[in-house]
Design a protein around this motif. Structure first.
Motif, short mmCIF file in Angstrom:
data_model
loop_
_atom_site.label_atom_id
_atom_site.label_comp_id
_atom_site.label_asym_id
_atom_site.label_seq_id
_atom_site.Cartn_x
_atom_site.Cartn_y
_atom_site.Cartn_z
N ILE A 61 0.83 -1.20 0.00
CA ILE A 61 0.00 0.00 0.00
C ILE A 61 0.87 1.25 0.00
N ILE B 278 -4.46 2.22 6.63
CA ILE B 278 -4.89 0.85 6.34
C ILE B 278 -3.72 -0.11 6.55
N ASP C 289 -8.40 7.11 6.22
CA ASP C 289 -7.46 7.48 5.17
C ASP C 289 -6.63 6.27 4.78
N ILE C 290 -6.22 6.23 3.51
CA ILE C 290 -5.47 5.07 3.01
C ILE C 290 -4.16 4.86 3.77
N SER D 10 -6.50 6.35 -3.12
CA SER D 10 -7.70 5.75 -2.57
C SER D 10 -7.63 4.24 -2.69
N VAL D 11 -8.49 3.55 -1.92
CA VAL D 11 -8.58 2.10 -2.03
C VAL D 11 -9.03 1.71 -3.43
#
Length: 689
Positions: A100, A170, A166-167, A107-108
């Motif tokens: 990631i 994650i 927020d990414i 964004s996801v």
């Protein structure tokens, strides 16, 4: 870029503590065991912060052995009961935190573009609105989860990816491909995507800011306080952009503005683990021609809140895992921006309450899991559902919610796992009853099997079934050139899959073949022979069959070529799909007959010098299907390829990076005639405190 967590390479294992399970020894057979502490991404049935796992601390992305593994903690999401990765009968794809961080995305939605089996049909950037599907299905046919909690919206799947986190927060993303009824319940017709957040284990704080093309700006911060058995973390972010296109009058029609806030906490002792979260996502964006090429100044605003409380017992023979949650969402759609007198705005409000109880126990014949869930979906709308006897006032307006629908879903699950030295058999069923339309209780079985050959090879096969209830939009949306059918039947699918995986010494390869058979598949279709104004109708296709093939190859150059420092890793994957359905030549489909025939993705990670890294991502895809352009002409989709890149400098307390998307400025569309952005540059920095 994607790693399959169910059967990683047989490398060095670092011992942390003794496992209490009788099968723990199998996790280290044929491996070197060191006395130290490492970390590995772990999975568990529909759970982000389970008792039996610790969060990943991805401080570096140098080698796959920089992970934490405790012998009884490695579990996967492919079954109802937690199993070690060596025992897992079903393959689960995991995008880890290191992946990631290295991806040039905001964004996801953008992140999932790099999964070959995932179809990302983007209408707007930065996560404005994206339809995401798996293996030829549509955006309604997968379950979306946040920390193991189902956050799907019964109104529509268009806004399913409005995450409150927020990414950068994650921890990992888990992708389960194929029907997952007995694991995730209804709506997981063709798979599930679980977003797992990252609670820090020690008191800390961080902040990030980035900006770039088209007036893009994003900033966020996080703070965590850890005290003994308690852990509390709060994060927030704000993002905005002018957008990359203009309407006919020269005004903004792809602009974006939104904020997110997320709080998560946990309590952990020797008897019980409890975790909770509460999040908010609010955004508004220009939806130009999203819902019709005739109108190029549409606008949409969404507000979503998520709350959940989960727990797991840690002592005793029988392990209990209860949870309770409430998801709330509000949606306002404007066919003409800021002009309610020209065309009334569409308002919707949904409230989803759920409670479930899961548990598992070990006995002489293996491991058995049971579970039950009660989920109530309540929708209020200005135009969807049945007329209400008592309308509800719409806050901030002089209008009322005068339509709505309320339905309750009850499901029961039982699963048994036979665990032998090299062989695993996992079989079970889910029984489902929904109050909508007088649906009777129906049962959907599934079985997965795998066999490990030596230390490098694994063969697996599965047969699974599942269902999906129609969304309220599919049942009642009869405006704007659409005609809905409130008597639609639930979709059903049965799928078989078989494959082979190889993993050893820095090389991981996998190939599988699958076949899906849909019954009563729901889609929006129109008859082009009736002219450009022919309405879109929601219908049940009697049967659609799909056959696919997927393959991937991952090379870890730090293991293959340890004496060099330039090459870090190279990953590539490909998915092929063929669907067949006997329909008339003049039928145009929005979803089921529009699918990715070919998709190829590849990622190369390089260490250019010292702390300077470069990642290059490539994807090529060829979509089947047609769309109607601005002139009313029916056209076919054109194949396209996109190259993205990210250059980063990583220090212990800060990171600087530069990202470029669509480097060669390709013109392309994912959906209808909504053009996607050209070259987009972003620069940013992250600071750890």
């Amino acid at each position: 870029m994607y790693n399959n967590n169910s059967n990683k390479k047989q490398g060095t294992v670092v011992f942390k503590r003794f496992g209490r399970k009788g099968y723990s020894l199998f996790s280290v057979l044929g491996r070197e065991v060191l006395i130290s502490v490492l970390s590995v991404a772990t999975l568990q049935h529909a759970s982000a912060g389970s008792v039996s796992m610790k969060p990943v601390s991805a401080d570096t992305i140098a080698t796959k052995t920089d992970r934490e593994m405790t012998l009884n903690e490695v579990s996967v999401t492919g079954s109802r009961a937690p199993l070690t990765r060596a025992q897992a009968a079903r393959m689960v794809t995991v995008l880890e935190r290191a992946d990631i961080q290295a991806a040039p995305v905001q964004s996801v939605n953008d992140l999932l573009k790099y999964a070959a089996s995932v179809d990302v049909r983007q209408r707007g950037p930065i996560g404005a609105q994206t339809d995401i599907s798996i293996r030829g299905g549509n955006y309604e046919q997968i379950t979306i989860l946040l920390n193991g909690i189902n956050i799907c919206d019964p109104q529509t799947g268009h806004n399913a990816f409005d995450f409150p986190v927020d990414i950068s927060e994650i921890e990992r993303i888990e992708v389960l491909e194929g029907p997952a009824g007995r694991v995730y319940g209804t709506s997981s017709l063709l798979g599930a995507i679980n977003i797992v957040t990252r609670p820090h284990s020690s008191t800390s704080a961080s902040a990030h800011i980035e900006g770039g093309s088209y007036g893009y700006l994003s900033a966020g911060a996080r703070a965590n306080v850890a005290c003994g058995k308690w852990n509390n973390q709060l994060s927030g972010s704000y993002t905005r952009s002018d957008g990359y296109s203009r309407n006919k009058n020269g005004g903004l029609n792809a602009d974006y503005s939104g904020g997110k806030a997320f709080y998560q906490g946990s309590y952990d002792d020797t008897d019980i683990y409890v975790n909770w979260h509460a999040g908010l996502s609010a955004k508004g964006y220009g939806s130009n021609t999203f819902y019709g090429a005739k109108w190029d100044d549409q606008y949409e605003h969404t507000l979503k809140t998520y709350t959940a409380l989960q727990a797991e017992t840690k002592r005793g023979r029988f392990h209990l895992k209860p949870s309770i949650y409430w998801n709330h969402s509000e949606d306002r759609f404007e066919l003409f921006r800021d002009a309610p007198n020209t065309y009334p705005f569409n308002y919707h409000r949904t409230d989803i309450f759920g409670v479930n109880l899961n548990g598992y126990f070990d006995w002489i014949l293996g491991r058995t899991a049971v579970g039950a869930e009660l989920r109530n979906e309540d929708l209020l709308s200005g135009n969807l559902g049945e007329p209400l006897d008592n309308p509800h006032h719409i806050s901030g307006t002089d209008r009322y919610y005068d339509h709505g629908i309320n339905r309750t879903n009850v499901s029961f699950v039982v699963e048994h796992n036979i665990l032998l030295h090299r062989f695993t058999l996992s079989a079970g069923l889910v029984a489902v009853k929904n109050s909508w339309n007088g649906m009777n209780m129906k049962v959907y079985p599934g079985v997965d099997a795998s066999y490990r050959i030596g230390n490098a090879w694994k063969i697996f096969a599965s047969y699974n079934t599942s269902l999906r209830m129609p969304s309220v939009t599919e049942l009642y949306y009869s405006v704007g050139g659409h005609v809905a059918d409130k008597n639609l039947k639930p979709e059903e699918v049965s799928a078989i899959e078989g494959g082979l995986k190889y993993s050893i010494n820095g090389v991981t390869a996998q190939a599988s073949v699958y076949h899906n058979n849909w019954k009563n598949m729901i889609d929006w279709i129109r008859y082009t022979s009736d002219g450009a104004d022919a309405p879109w109708q929601s219908v049940n296709f009697t049967e659609v069959k799909a056959t696919g093939f997927g393959a991937q190859l991952n090379l870890n150059f730090r293991q293959l070529l340890p004496t060099q420092s330039l090459l870090k890793s190279w990953n590539t994957s490909y998915n092929y799909l063929f669907q067949e359905k006997d329909i008339a030549a003049d039928v145009q489909s929005k979803y089921s007959l529009e699918y990715l025939r070919h998709k190829l993705v590849s990622n190369l990670q390089l260490n250019l010098w010292s702390r300077l890294d470069l990642g290059v991502n490539f994807r090529w895809q060829d979509r089947r299907g047609t769309f109607t352009d601005f002139d009313g002409e029916v056209k076919s989709f054109t194949p396209y390829s996109i190259v993205d890149a990210r250059l980063s400098w990583t220090a212990p307390k800060y990171k600087l990076y530069l990202e470029a998307n669509n480097i060669f400025d390709k013109t392309y569309v994912d959906y209808g005639c909504v053009p996607q952005p050209g070259t987009w540059f972003i620069a940013g920095m992250t600071v750890e405190l």
